[in-house]
Design a protein around this motif. Sequence first.
Motif, PDB file in Angstrom:
ATOM      1  N   ASP A  43       0.728  -1.088   0.133  1.00 38.73           N
ATOM      2  CA  ASP A  43       0.368   0.277  -0.330  1.00 38.73           C
ATOM      3  C   ASP A  43       0.804   0.713  -0.151  1.00 38.73           C
ATOM      4  OD1 ASP A  43      -2.696  -1.436  -0.077  1.00 38.73           O
ATOM      5  OD2 ASP A  43      -2.709  -1.744   2.019  1.00 38.73           O
ATOM      6  N   GLN A 100      -8.400  -7.752  -1.117  1.00 35.24           N
ATOM      7  CA  GLN A 100      -8.937  -7.786   0.390  1.00 35.24           C
ATOM      8  C   GLN A 100      -8.443  -7.005   1.972  1.00 35.24           C
ATOM      9  OE1 GLN A 100      -5.688 -10.588   1.209  1.00 35.24           O
ATOM     10  NE2 GLN A 100      -6.717 -11.250   3.109  1.00 35.24           N
ATOM     11  N   ARG A 101      -6.884  -5.827   0.951  1.00 33.79           N
ATOM     12  CA  ARG A 101      -6.761  -5.214   2.189  1.00 33.79           C
ATOM     13  C   ARG A 101      -7.624  -3.576   2.641  1.00 33.79           C
ATOM     14  NH1 ARG A 101      -1.967  -6.720   0.597  1.00 33.79           N
ATOM     15  NH2 ARG A 101      -1.798  -4.616  -0.418  1.00 33.79           N
ATOM     16  N   ILE A 102      -8.604  -3.585   0.758  1.00 29.81           N
ATOM     17  CA  ILE A 102      -9.172  -2.568   1.238  1.00 29.81           C
ATOM     18  C   ILE A 102     -10.012  -2.370   1.630  1.00 29.81           C
ATOM     19  CG2 ILE A 102      -9.897  -0.683  -0.857  1.00 29.81           C
ATOM     20  CD1 ILE A 102      -8.289  -1.855  -1.812  1.00 29.81           C
ATOM     21  N   LEU A 103     -10.564  -3.869   1.542  1.00 30.98           N
ATOM     22  CA  LEU A 103     -12.349  -3.943   2.331  1.00 30.98           C
ATOM     23  C   LEU A 103     -12.405  -4.566   3.640  1.00 30.98           C
ATOM     24  CD1 LEU A 103     -13.685  -5.394  -1.674  1.00 30.98           C
ATOM     25  CD2 LEU A 103     -14.188  -3.335  -0.141  1.00 30.98           C
ATOM     26  N   HIS A 104     -10.539  -4.879   4.419  1.00 31.33           N
ATOM     27  CA  HIS A 104     -10.387  -5.095   5.462  1.00 31.33           C
ATOM     28  C   HIS A 104     -11.565  -7.006   5.333  1.00 31.33           C
ATOM     29  CE1 HIS A 104      -8.619  -1.824   6.927  1.00 31.33           C
ATOM     30  NE2 HIS A 104     -10.303  -1.256   6.196  1.00 31.33           N
ATOM     31  N   VAL A 105     -11.169  -7.999   4.400  1.00 30.49           N
ATOM     32  CA  VAL A 105     -11.884  -9.316   4.063  1.00 30.49           C
ATOM     33  C   VAL A 105     -10.533  -9.481   5.002  1.00 30.49           C
ATOM     34  CG1 VAL A 105     -12.589 -10.584   2.663  1.00 30.49           C
ATOM     35  CG2 VAL A 105     -13.314  -8.346   2.691  1.00 30.49           C
ATOM     36  N   GLN A 106     -10.690 -10.779   5.983  1.00 28.72           N
ATOM     37  CA  GLN A 106     -10.358 -12.253   5.958  1.00 28.72           C
ATOM     38  C   GLN A 106     -10.402 -13.103   5.319  1.00 28.72           C
ATOM     39  OE1 GLN A 106      -8.954 -11.340   9.591  1.00 28.72           O
ATOM     40  NE2 GLN A 106      -7.619 -13.457   9.100  1.00 28.72           N
ATOM     41  N   GLU A 119      -2.065 -13.251   2.287  1.00 25.44           N
ATOM     42  CA  GLU A 119      -2.739 -13.079   1.820  1.00 25.44           C
ATOM     43  C   GLU A 119      -4.118 -13.854   0.820  1.00 25.44           C
ATOM     44  OE1 GLU A 119      -0.817  -8.567   2.182  1.00 25.44           O
ATOM     45  OE2 GLU A 119      -1.010  -9.906  -0.128  1.00 25.44           O
ATOM     46  N   MET A 266      -3.265   3.194   9.224  1.00 22.43           N
ATOM     47  CA  MET A 266      -2.305   2.662   9.868  1.00 22.43           C
ATOM     48  C   MET A 266      -1.470   3.343  10.993  1.00 22.43           C
ATOM     49  SD  MET A 266       0.127   1.024   6.532  1.00 22.43           S
ATOM     50  CE  MET A 266       1.187  -0.197   7.709  1.00 22.43           C
TER      51      MET A 266
END
Length: 267
Positions: A43, A100-106, A119, A266
Amino acid sequence: MLNRKWYSHPVLLTGIAINLFVLILAVSVKGSPEQLMRVLTEDGIVEWMQFLCFAMTAGLLVFAGVERWKRSGFDLATLGMLGLGLVVAAAAMEEISWFQRILHVQSSEFFQQNNRQGETNLHNLAIGKGGSIHKTIMLKMILLAGLTHNVILPLLARSRPAVRNFVEKFGVYLPPLPVSVIYLVLVALSHVLIEHPRKGELGELFGAVHYMSTIFAAYFLGFGYSQPAVFQQTVEARLVDKLFSGVMLFLLLTAWLLSAGAGAMMG
């Protein structure tokens, strides 16, 4: 078709300038591990710029393929452009782990156990001890394909025009040799001047910018490309190349803003 030299082509020069700027940025902060990490980290500006360039390039390829389909019918070159567009689109999504990181999906249990970074992406899947698909397989393939496409084939095409014609039948183009040499020199410099575990990200960004600019110059403006370009009127093409140069600079600004936003979150 624009019959200008590569060193007077706004899009090609802008691509080179962006890559040079990023290299200078990385070198200027290499004395501070924290600042260098912010440039190269997930990011960070380098990764966001990679995603934006891949996404733009995928759109360019699909657009050029569809335009060729409309004008000349569906052929092998059209299939090649559309296929490459889908491959590059997948590369763009892999770069940001499919949002994934943008939507905070595990990540699922499979990726947590088998992905080197935990990831949801394929290129970081583990292979052997300490390896991954990206490091063990893809980097070698990219190196071989990059040298072939940017150096070997353009050199052969200089004395054997049939080589260029053969390549273009599959919807592929050959980038200008001087521009390719500059791109490869910048990659080499990034490895020599920067000492960091993630310094390879710089080379990947240089490639993303290089291909975005040369693909636009070839397919849309007909630069070094014998097939019909999207824009065939010289006056029209000269305006569009300046416009796209501005778009490329805007992508760099957007990547910088996105990386700053990620850093703030962050923090």
